[in-house]
Scaffold this active site. Structure first.
Site, short mmCIF file in Angstrom:
data_model
loop_
_atom_site.label_atom_id
_atom_site.label_comp_id
_atom_site.label_asym_id
_atom_site.label_seq_id
_atom_site.Cartn_x
_atom_site.Cartn_y
_atom_site.Cartn_z
N TYR A 44 23.81 1.00 14.16
CA TYR A 44 24.59 1.22 12.92
C TYR A 44 25.03 2.68 12.83
CZ TYR A 44 24.56 -3.24 10.45
OH TYR A 44 24.83 -4.54 10.07
N TYR B 145 5.30 -7.92 15.84
CA TYR B 145 5.36 -6.66 15.07
C TYR B 145 6.02 -5.56 15.91
CZ TYR B 145 3.60 -2.79 12.13
OH TYR B 145 3.48 -1.68 11.33
N LYS C 164 11.29 -11.89 11.81
CA LYS C 164 12.45 -12.03 10.91
C LYS C 164 12.48 -10.90 9.89
CE LYS C 164 13.14 -17.03 10.55
NZ LYS C 164 13.01 -18.15 9.61
N THR C 165 11.32 -10.57 9.35
CA THR C 165 11.27 -9.52 8.32
C THR C 165 11.76 -8.20 8.89
OG1 THR C 165 9.52 -10.59 7.08
CG2 THR C 165 9.74 -8.23 6.77
N PHE D 174 0.84 -1.21 0.00
CA PHE D 174 0.00 0.00 0.00
C PHE D 174 0.88 1.26 0.00
CE2 PHE D 174 -2.03 2.75 3.46
CZ PHE D 174 -2.61 3.62 2.55
P1 NAD Z 1 1.53 -3.51 3.22
O1 NAD Z 1 1.27 -4.81 3.87
O2 NAD Z 1 0.60 -3.05 2.15
O3 NAD Z 1 3.00 -3.42 2.66
C1 NAD Z 1 4.08 -4.19 3.14
C2 NAD Z 1 4.82 -4.73 1.93
O4 NAD Z 1 5.97 -5.47 2.39
C3 NAD Z 1 3.99 -5.69 1.09
O5 NAD Z 1 4.12 -5.37 -0.27
C4 NAD Z 1 4.59 -7.05 1.41
O6 NAD Z 1 4.41 -8.00 0.36
C5 NAD Z 1 6.03 -6.69 1.65
N1 NAD Z 1 6.78 -7.67 2.45
C6 NAD Z 1 6.38 -8.26 3.61
N2 NAD Z 1 7.33 -9.09 4.05
C7 NAD Z 1 8.36 -9.01 3.17
C8 NAD Z 1 9.62 -9.65 3.06
N3 NAD Z 1 10.04 -10.53 4.00
N4 NAD Z 1 10.42 -9.36 2.01
C9 NAD Z 1 9.99 -8.47 1.04
N5 NAD Z 1 8.81 -7.86 1.08
C10 NAD Z 1 7.99 -8.13 2.15
O7 NAD Z 1 1.54 -2.43 4.42
P2 NAD Z 1 1.78 -0.85 4.39
O8 NAD Z 1 0.67 -0.23 5.13
O9 NAD Z 1 2.09 -0.40 3.04
O10 NAD Z 1 3.07 -0.73 5.32
C11 NAD Z 1 4.36 -0.46 4.81
C12 NAD Z 1 5.33 -0.23 5.97
O11 NAD Z 1 4.90 0.88 6.75
C13 NAD Z 1 5.44 -1.43 6.91
O12 NAD Z 1 6.78 -1.58 7.29
C14 NAD Z 1 4.61 -1.01 8.09
O13 NAD Z 1 5.05 -1.60 9.28
C15 NAD Z 1 4.80 0.49 8.10
N6 NAD Z 1 3.66 1.16 8.77
C16 NAD Z 1 2.47 1.32 8.10
C17 NAD Z 1 1.43 1.93 8.77
C18 NAD Z 1 0.10 2.19 8.10
O14 NAD Z 1 -0.81 2.68 8.75
N7 NAD Z 1 -0.10 1.92 6.83
C19 NAD Z 1 1.56 2.35 10.10
C20 NAD Z 1 2.78 2.12 10.73
C21 NAD Z 1 3.84 1.54 10.05
#
Ligand code: NAD
Ligand code: UDP
Length: 315
Positions: free
Chosen positions: A162, A148, A94-95, A16
């Site tokens: 780092y 998470y 892990k991710t 997203f």
């Molecule tokens: P999302 O789930 O749409 O996007 C996460 C993406 O990471 C996906 O495309 C998924 O396929 C990919 N992914 C997951 N594990 C992976 C791996 N091991 N290797 C490669 N790709 C991997 O969620 P989002 O809302 O777009 O969130 C993106 C980032 O922003 C995340 O790190 C999330 O923690 C952070 N975040 C988002 C929000 C929010 O409200 N949208 C709030 C806080 C933090």
């Protein structure tokens, strides 16, 4: 195009937020490498970018090392919805942790700037309100959200180690609830759930009594904050909160969605998930002062654009 063409790696770029970020970076004339394992991301999110010679997509799991030459890295790879990050909690940790080590390794090797998409979840179920960056959080390390929350906390630790140990050029932001087009219809997060339920005429599922609060930021505002953060001098490392400081109870959100969709769904009440934070709202004073950033899209306008997206998708 603004400034010099940079080579930019976006992990989680088919998700997203990642897909909006890739779109913005490509539009600015950068050479963008999107890396994603498509766990929660979709090729559809980036299909419109694939014909652009400045955009490249690579299927890769960020828990494994990656060797690329880039100027900047945005590390977004990680499932973000509680339903998805709890599906395979070990992989989630892990991710965050191995993903952080791998992107920091690239940054250290090639001298790139590296940006971490951290989260308001590092504050857990907060005991101070609103949350500013000095608050150290109230996280349950053994609960179902810990994969998470603690994964993201450990990633922040790695980023700052780092910086101290290798002088890596880091940028850490803590993102609060963000919504908009390209959320997955089965994402499980509250905004997409309520909109999809309202458009389908299904019951709106409120967890708990719906009096828990969140503050919702529209995606375009957030992406502007990302790019501003990456553009700061090297001594600006964060963490910096990014979010919209207008707080609303979940039940109030349901009512807004029903009013804007014209839906007639019933509100039904389900149990509150374990460790679900009771209140959350960012203090964005630091983002205002350091980045000159604040959100501009109000909730009704952002919901309107998100509803239009889901209406078209569900047809
Ligand atoms: P999302 O789930 O749409 O996007 C996460 C993406 O990471 C996906 O495309 C998924 O396929 C990919 N992914 C997951 N594990 C992976 C791996 N091991 N290797 C490669 N790709 C991997 O969620 P989002 O809302 O777009 O969130 C993106 C980032 O922003 C995340 O790190 C999330 O923690 C952070 N975040 C988002 C929000 C929010 O409200 N949208 C709030 C806080 C933090
Ligand atoms: N929520 C809800 N109904 C849903 C999905 C979520 O009431 O169908 C609630 C959830 O319990 C939480 C809030 O909405 O209190 C935000 O949930 P979300 O999963 O979007 O993000 P969180 O902020 O909890 O990570």
């Amino acid at each position: 195009m603004s400034g010099i063409k940079k080579r930019v790696l976006v992990t989680g770029g088919a998700g997203f937020l990642g897909s909006h970020l890739c779109e913005r970076l490509v539009a600015e004339g950068n050479d963008v490498l999107c890396v994603d394992n498509y766990f929660t991301g979709r090729k559809d999110n980036i299909a419109h970018l694939l014909s652009n010679p400045n955009f490249e997509a690579l299927r890769h799991d960020i828990t494994y090392p990656l060797h690329v030459e880039v100027d900047e890295i945005y590390n977004l790879a990680c499932p973000a919805s509680p339903v998805h990050y709890q599906f395979d909690p070990v992989q989630t940790t892990k991710t965050s942790v191995m993903g952080a080590i791998n992107v920091l390794g690239i940054a250290k090797r090639v001298g790139a700037k590296v940006f971490q998409a951290s989260t308001s979840e590092v504050y857990g179920d907060p005991t101070v309100h609103p949350q500013d960056e000095s608050y150290r959080g109230n996280v349950n390390p053994i609960g179902p959200r810990a994969c998470y929350d603690e994964g993201k906390r450990c990633a922040e630790t790695l980023f700052f180690d780092y910086l101290r140990q290798h002088q890596t050029r880091i940028k850490v932001v803590r993102i609060f609830n963000t919504y908009g087009p390209r959320m997955h219809p089965n994402d499980g997060r509250v905004v997409s759930n309520f909109i999809v339920q309202a458009l389908r005429g299904e019951d709106i599922t409120i967890y708990g009594d719906g009096m828990q609060t969140r503050a919702f930021c529209f995606v375009d505002d957030l992406i502007e904050g990302f790019v501003r953060m990456m553009g700061t001098p090297d001594d600006v490392v964060g963490p910096i909160n990014l979010g919209n400081p207008v707080e609303i109870p979940v039940r109030g959100l349901a009512e807004r969605v029903l009013s804007l969709t014209g839906g007639t769904s019933k509100l039904v009440f389900k149990p509150l998930p374990v460790d679900d934070p009771i209140q959350r709202c960012p203090d964005i004073s630091k983002a205002r002062a350091v980045l000159g950033w604040e959100p501009h899209v109000d909730l009704d306008a952002g919901l309107g654009r998100t509803i239009a997206y889901f209406r078209a998708l569900l047809v």
